[in-house]
Design an enzyme around this catalytic site. Sequence first.
Site, PDB file in Angstrom:
ATOM      1  N   GLY A   1     -12.607 -21.981  17.834  1.00 29.43           N
ATOM      2  CA  GLY A   1     -12.317 -23.406  17.652  1.00 29.43           C
ATOM      3  C   GLY A   1     -11.933 -24.131  18.926  1.00 29.43           C
ATOM      4  O   GLY A   1     -11.416 -23.536  19.879  1.00 29.43           O
TER       5      GLY A   1
ATOM      6  N   ASP B   1     -15.455 -31.344  14.465  1.00 28.11           N
ATOM      7  CA  ASP B   1     -14.979 -30.001  14.123  1.00 28.11           C
ATOM      8  C   ASP B   1     -13.695 -29.693  14.906  1.00 28.11           C
ATOM      9  O   ASP B   1     -13.483 -28.566  15.366  1.00 28.11           O
ATOM     10  CB  ASP B   1     -16.047 -28.927  14.371  1.00 28.11           C
ATOM     11  CG  ASP B   1     -15.706 -27.604  13.694  1.00 28.11           C
ATOM     12  OD1 ASP B   1     -14.691 -27.537  12.965  1.00 28.11           O
ATOM     13  OD2 ASP B   1     -16.453 -26.625  13.886  1.00 28.11           O
TER      14      ASP B   1
ATOM     15  N   HIS C   1     -15.572 -34.141   9.846  1.00 31.77           N
ATOM     16  CA  HIS C   1     -15.272 -32.700   9.920  1.00 31.77           C
ATOM     17  C   HIS C   1     -14.131 -32.425  10.903  1.00 31.77           C
ATOM     18  O   HIS C   1     -14.326 -32.450  12.115  1.00 31.77           O
ATOM     19  CB  HIS C   1     -16.545 -31.971  10.378  1.00 31.77           C
ATOM     20  CG  HIS C   1     -16.456 -30.484  10.312  1.00 31.77           C
ATOM     21  ND1 HIS C   1     -17.551 -29.702  10.020  1.00 31.77           N
ATOM     22  CD2 HIS C   1     -15.436 -29.611  10.519  1.00 31.77           C
ATOM     23  CE1 HIS C   1     -17.199 -28.428  10.040  1.00 31.77           C
ATOM     24  NE2 HIS C   1     -15.918 -28.354  10.345  1.00 31.77           N
TER      25      HIS C   1
HETATM   26  O1  DOR Z   1     -14.762 -22.802  15.464  1.00 30.95           O
HETATM   27  C1  DOR Z   1     -14.450 -23.020  14.313  1.00 30.95           C
HETATM   28  N1  DOR Z   1     -13.162 -23.176  13.938  1.00 30.95           N
HETATM   29  N2  DOR Z   1     -15.413 -23.063  13.381  1.00 30.95           N
HETATM   30  C2  DOR Z   1     -15.138 -23.102  12.071  1.00 30.95           C
HETATM   31  O2  DOR Z   1     -16.053 -23.121  11.294  1.00 30.95           O
HETATM   32  C3  DOR Z   1     -13.731 -23.113  11.595  1.00 30.95           C
HETATM   33  C4  DOR Z   1     -12.825 -23.624  12.641  1.00 30.95           C
HETATM   34  C5  DOR Z   1     -11.370 -23.360  12.356  1.00 30.95           C
HETATM   35  O3  DOR Z   1     -10.923 -23.572  11.224  1.00 30.95           O
HETATM   36  O4  DOR Z   1     -10.643 -23.009  13.286  1.00 30.95           O
END
Ligand code: DOR
Length: 458
Positions: A331, A312, A67
Amino acid sequence: MLNRKSLLITGGRIIDPAQGRDGPGSVLVEDGAIEWLGPEGADLPEGDYEVMNVPGMIVCPGFIDLHCHLREPGDEAKETIRTGARAAARGGFTTICCMPNTDPPIDTVTMVKYIRKRAAEEAVIRVLPIGCVTRRRKGNALVAISRLAAAGAVGFSDDGSPVSRNDLMQRALEICRAPGTPVIDHCEDLTLADAGVINEGIIARQFGLRGIPNAAEEKMVARDLELARKTGGRLHLAHISTAGSVGLIRKAKAEGLQVTCEVTPHHLTLKQDEVIHHGAMAKVNPPLRMEKDRVALVLGLVDDVIDCIATDHAPHTAADKDKRIEDAAFGISGFETALGSLMRLVHAGEISLEKVIAKLTIGPAKILGGKFSKLGTLAIGAPADITIFSPHEEWLVESKRFVSKGHNTPLEGALLKGKVIATVYNGNIVYRDNMPGRKPELKILRVNINTDDRTIQN
Ligand code: DOR
């Protein structure tokens, strides 16, 4: 007799959970594959080797990340396939799966092929595309799942958004049942999340911010489990963050449901109060939660309710983060701090080193399945994807030194203990730490068993 020059990594502690191996030894790489593996003192096969001597280091299968966000195409100011892959290599990753919330999104065969082409041209490691579940990620109609899978999509997800419509999620799971490709859901009930900013609780109230309750995630986890039960489809739950989610998944697995899930290094190590110190840099979706959630996530990893760790990695520009927290992007740039963060848990005695490595290697490899199930191990014949790291070396997180374009981290200034020293992908060294005195030396070793000639040359 090996005629071609090969790479021998020796002097370190080899940990390969897939083979139950843990101990001092050497690994020999030839033509991009693991040729030989042996304990300390074992006779080496004959040949000329390049030798990397790594005393005090852990030598393990290359990390696999199911991810991440590489932002290409469409948002190259945040990251590209090239910079993201280099940052991942610096973090010890040799395989990464990129989410399709790009612009345009990865929702057609053409787009899947495009990402694969760009990866082949630009990436120092293996980059595998994940396709959207719904067209344009809008949640109204499914993509041509089987055709995208045939083109090389290794999973399907609208990550960044949930698949809110029950009928579409059900159908996606049905279609993915036969190929066994995972449908990866970002579990968030948008009506409960209600455009929240951080975790619902005392800090959100104190700062007058909208909170995202645990129930927003758990409601969707429960729905997805129900649909997986009904369809027998391959469900994978992304970035789970609450104790309640762990409990639901634990119960489903006990029933025999074929569900898998992942957790991020930040949800395992950080809590909601990071927002007080780091503001928008600690804004992430799902949000950082409470200690009871963090502990449940760690326990879920320890007892295998949680199958793997995924970063992530979500790089953003300074402009996208340097805003009021309500308006800043969600993010964290995670590739380069993943190992150091996870080693905090190991040093604190919360989880074993072997378990962390398993959740970064064989755990995700099993979820990818198919031809990728030969990844995540140092078994003879496997692709020579190897991570070498120091479990004890301390280093300061300075985001300006990140290889990633995304400098968004709540760990700025943190001292982490555990550092990747070198990453080998397909037999090639794609990353080497350049700290003076830390650089593993490369020498030539000539082994000839007949004459017992064992010499090392510079
Ligand atoms: O914090 C996040 N950023 N969670 C997500 O599900 C998407 C991601 C992003 O694309 O920046």
